[in-house]
Motif scaffolding. Structure first.
Motif, mmCIF file in Angstrom:
data_model
loop_
_atom_site.group_PDB
_atom_site.id
_atom_site.type_symbol
_atom_site.label_atom_id
_atom_site.label_comp_id
_atom_site.label_asym_id
_atom_site.label_seq_id
_atom_site.Cartn_x
_atom_site.Cartn_y
_atom_site.Cartn_z
ATOM 1 N N GLN A 2 1.083 -1.156 0.589
ATOM 2 C CA GLN A 2 0.271 -0.326 -0.058
ATOM 3 C C GLN A 2 0.860 1.062 0.142
ATOM 4 O O GLN A 2 2.219 1.414 0.823
ATOM 5 C CB GLN A 2 -1.553 0.424 1.356
ATOM 6 C CG GLN A 2 -2.162 -1.093 1.036
ATOM 7 C CD GLN A 2 -2.763 -1.456 2.526
ATOM 8 O OE1 GLN A 2 -2.550 -0.420 2.992
ATOM 9 N NE2 GLN A 2 -2.734 -2.437 2.865
ATOM 10 N N TYR A 4 1.629 5.327 0.056
ATOM 11 C CA TYR A 4 0.621 6.766 0.221
ATOM 12 C C TYR A 4 1.508 8.108 0.378
ATOM 13 O O TYR A 4 2.586 7.797 -0.111
ATOM 14 C CB TYR A 4 0.561 6.733 1.817
ATOM 15 C CG TYR A 4 -0.090 5.317 2.840
ATOM 16 C CD1 TYR A 4 -2.213 6.242 2.580
ATOM 17 C CD2 TYR A 4 -0.319 4.068 3.012
ATOM 18 C CE1 TYR A 4 -2.843 4.794 2.818
ATOM 19 C CE2 TYR A 4 -0.878 3.535 3.256
ATOM 20 C CZ TYR A 4 -2.293 3.918 3.186
ATOM 21 O OH TYR A 4 -2.995 2.414 3.674
ATOM 22 N N ASP A 5 1.289 9.193 0.471
ATOM 23 C CA ASP A 5 1.929 10.667 0.676
ATOM 24 C C ASP A 5 2.775 10.623 1.619
ATOM 25 O O ASP A 5 4.435 10.670 1.509
ATOM 26 C CB ASP A 5 1.256 11.006 -0.075
ATOM 27 C CG ASP A 5 0.465 11.692 -1.377
ATOM 28 O OD1 ASP A 5 1.293 11.301 -2.101
ATOM 29 O OD2 ASP A 5 -0.471 11.648 -0.898
ATOM 30 N N ALA A 23 -4.881 15.777 5.381
ATOM 31 C CA ALA A 23 -5.680 15.718 4.777
ATOM 32 C C ALA A 23 -6.341 17.145 4.260
ATOM 33 O O ALA A 23 -7.039 16.249 3.318
ATOM 34 C CB ALA A 23 -6.557 14.961 5.591
ATOM 35 N N GLU A 26 -5.485 17.254 0.586
ATOM 36 C CA GLU A 26 -5.660 16.183 -0.379
ATOM 37 C C GLU A 26 -4.711 15.041 -0.432
ATOM 38 O O GLU A 26 -3.962 14.830 -1.231
ATOM 39 C CB GLU A 26 -6.799 16.783 -1.525
ATOM 40 C CG GLU A 26 -7.617 17.342 -1.023
ATOM 41 C CD GLU A 26 -8.349 17.449 -2.461
ATOM 42 O OE1 GLU A 26 -7.696 17.346 -3.918
ATOM 43 O OE2 GLU A 26 -9.521 18.091 -2.526
ATOM 44 N N ASN A 28 -2.374 11.805 0.669
ATOM 45 C CA ASN A 28 -2.995 10.446 1.894
ATOM 46 C C ASN A 28 -2.203 9.832 3.182
ATOM 47 O O ASN A 28 -0.910 10.153 2.417
ATOM 48 C CB ASN A 28 -3.070 9.759 0.058
ATOM 49 C CG ASN A 28 -4.165 9.450 -0.640
ATOM 50 O OD1 ASN A 28 -5.788 10.024 -0.382
ATOM 51 N ND2 ASN A 28 -4.187 9.636 -2.131
ATOM 52 N N SER A 123 -12.357 11.074 7.221
ATOM 53 C CA SER A 123 -11.348 11.315 5.934
ATOM 54 C C SER A 123 -11.516 10.000 4.923
ATOM 55 O O SER A 123 -10.780 9.289 5.474
ATOM 56 C CB SER A 123 -10.064 12.213 7.304
ATOM 57 O OG SER A 123 -9.298 12.636 5.163
ATOM 58 N N GLU A 124 -11.586 10.607 3.525
ATOM 59 C CA GLU A 124 -11.162 9.382 2.382
ATOM 60 C C GLU A 124 -9.946 9.641 2.308
ATOM 61 O O GLU A 124 -9.187 8.649 1.760
ATOM 62 C CB GLU A 124 -11.920 9.943 1.546
ATOM 63 C CG GLU A 124 -12.134 11.248 1.348
ATOM 64 C CD GLU A 124 -12.474 11.903 -0.156
ATOM 65 O OE1 GLU A 124 -13.313 11.122 -0.796
ATOM 66 O OE2 GLU A 124 -12.941 12.899 -0.817
ATOM 67 N N HIS A 125 -9.559 10.907 2.827
ATOM 68 C CA HIS A 125 -7.691 10.936 3.045
ATOM 69 C C HIS A 125 -6.543 10.264 4.103
ATOM 70 O O HIS A 125 -5.293 10.084 4.110
ATOM 71 C CB HIS A 125 -7.383 12.537 2.914
ATOM 72 C CG HIS A 125 -7.883 12.639 1.344
ATOM 73 N ND1 HIS A 125 -7.430 12.946 0.328
ATOM 74 C CD2 HIS A 125 -8.884 13.332 0.887
ATOM 75 C CE1 HIS A 125 -8.054 13.270 -0.582
ATOM 76 N NE2 HIS A 125 -9.073 13.930 0.289
ATOM 77 N N THR A 127 -6.085 7.067 6.498
ATOM 78 C CA THR A 127 -6.375 5.252 6.652
ATOM 79 C C THR A 127 -5.684 5.018 8.088
ATOM 80 O O THR A 127 -3.888 5.700 8.479
ATOM 81 C CB THR A 127 -5.388 4.736 5.523
ATOM 82 O OG1 THR A 127 -5.897 4.950 4.089
ATOM 83 C CG2 THR A 127 -5.441 3.211 6.083
#
Length: 408
Positions: A2, A4-5, A23, A26, A28, A123-125, A127
């Motif tokens: 996975q 991510y930024d 986030a 925007e 991730n 937040s969708e950004h 995890t």
């Protein structure tokens, strides 16, 4: 695998603040922590509390976190009282001196962690990887590689160490550390007081260390932070409840009448830590991973939150410019900025500690005169109150009052 930024190691107050600020740009983000942060508050006050400044409140309002707090568990303190034990030295501060409704809030740490965690879940950004631990970490030229204890594998352009004073991220990145032992332990407990606390934060300096009474949401309950030299701290912890209460009331000059211990007592060693380098390629440190200071002014959590927002704002800016967010040269501005603010705070805390340490008659007379004189200098007091309320210094954009936008 996975990708991510940014991967943040540590899901406490500081790590989650980094995540939510990133986030908003925007990016991730993944947050790794050994336990989930959404646990409900118990009926009794939590032992670990923090004093949050107006600047910190502004950050939380702008992130939409403040409305998610249990507001019946907050105490807005309006005044501060400081005095030297067994002397005429004292100084008082009020919210009126800076034209604010209050000076800050006393907040249980879990109350804020829970609100931050709730917001992060929305937040969708972001995890949230918990409960998890990092089992291996390798820093490459273009990205970092992390393996978790459940064998999940992640990559990130930047790893943020928000994993506390004994930071594994700092150790893995070989970032040098300066530290010294204050030779004090801090005793924390919850106390029921005979007299109401009047929304006032109080601190008395004794020859062997400072004692703070921080007001809680119930007007007859306070959280204490009692810093004592190691032998005295051990002796206090060994006392039964009645003997401890008597020692506490004597040290506090009976300012709030009878004091009753209503929680367990815990003790924490006090050490100053300061990372000489906060960033390197693919790594940045925030909060206690970068610095720890003496708790006598209650500014540790606020420093860490300002680190979090400053780093995230810098990373968003770098990303918007199309540059590599993980390069040392890109992160130097953050490091210079926050190291400067932290060094100022460390120097101030050390000066206060040395000034009020011990009972030397000449030193005691000097501080008595100094405190009493300061108490009658309105402009000087106003400047101190502004800094204590988080209204001074170089603040991140998200912490500036003029930019506050109330979150729904």
């Amino acid at each position: 695998m996975q990708s991510y930024d940014v991967v943040i190691v540590g899901g406490g107050i500081v790590g989650l603040t980094v995540a939510l600020t990133l986030a908003s740009g925007e990016l991730n983000v993944a947050v790794i922590d050994a336990q989930e942060g959404g646990q409900a508050l118990g009926d009794k006050p939590e032992l670990r509390v923090s004093t949050f400044t107006l600047a910190t409140q502004t950050v939380m309002q702008n992130l939409g976190v403040w409305p998610l707090l249990a507001h019946n568990r907050l105490c807005a303190y309006e005044k501060m009282a400081v005095w030297d034990q067994d002397s005429f030295a004292h100084i008082g501060f009020s919210h009126e001196e800076v034209g604010q409704a209050y000076l800050g809030h006393v907040v249980e740490n879990q109350n804020l962690v829970r609100a931050l965690w709730k917001k992060a879940e929305q937040s969708e950004h972001i995890t949230l990887l918990a409960p998890n631990k990092v089992s291996n970490m390798v820093f490459g030229q273009q990205e970092s590689f992390l393996t978790l204890d459940d064998e999940t594998m992640l990559t990130a352009r930047l790893v943020v160490g928000a994993d506390g004073a004994n930071s594994m991220v700092r150790q893995k990145a070989n970032l040098p550390l300066t530290f010294w032992d204050y030779e004090h332990h801090s005793i924390v407990a919850t106390i029921k007081t005979e007299m109401p606390h009047d929304n006032t934060a109080r601190q008395v300096f004794t020859p062997k260390g400072p004692l703070a009474f921080l007001p809680l949401w119930d007007e007859h309950h306070c959280s204490i932070v009692w810093s004592q030299q190691e032998p005295e701290a051990a002796a206090l912890l060994a006392l039964n409840e009645d003997e401890f209460e008597k020692s506490l009331m004597a040290a506090f000059d009976m300012r709030l009448g009878r004091c009753e211990l209503v929680s367990e007592r815990k003790s924490f060693p006090l050490k100053m830590r300061y990372a000489r380098q906060w960033v390197t390629d693919r790594v940045a440190l925030v909060g206690d991973a970068a610095h720890t200071i003496h708790p006598l002014a209650g500014q540790g959590a606020n420093l860490g939150i300002m680190d979090a927002v400053a780093l995230a704002e810098q990373v968003i800016k770098i990303a918007e410019q199309g540059k590599d967010i993980g390069l040392t040269k890109s992160l130097r501005a953050y490091e210079r900025w926050r190291k400067t603010e932290t060094v100022k705070m460390i120097a101030t805390m050390e000066s206060f500690k040395r000034l009020f340490d011990g009972a030397n008659p000449v030193q005691k007379l000097a501080r008595d005169i100094g405190l009493s004189t300061m108490n009658h200098l309105p402009k000087a007091k106003q400047k101190i109150v502004q800094h204590a309320a988080g209204l001074g210094g170089e603040l991140p954009l998200l912490a500036q009052h003029k930019l506050t936008r109330q979150a729904s």
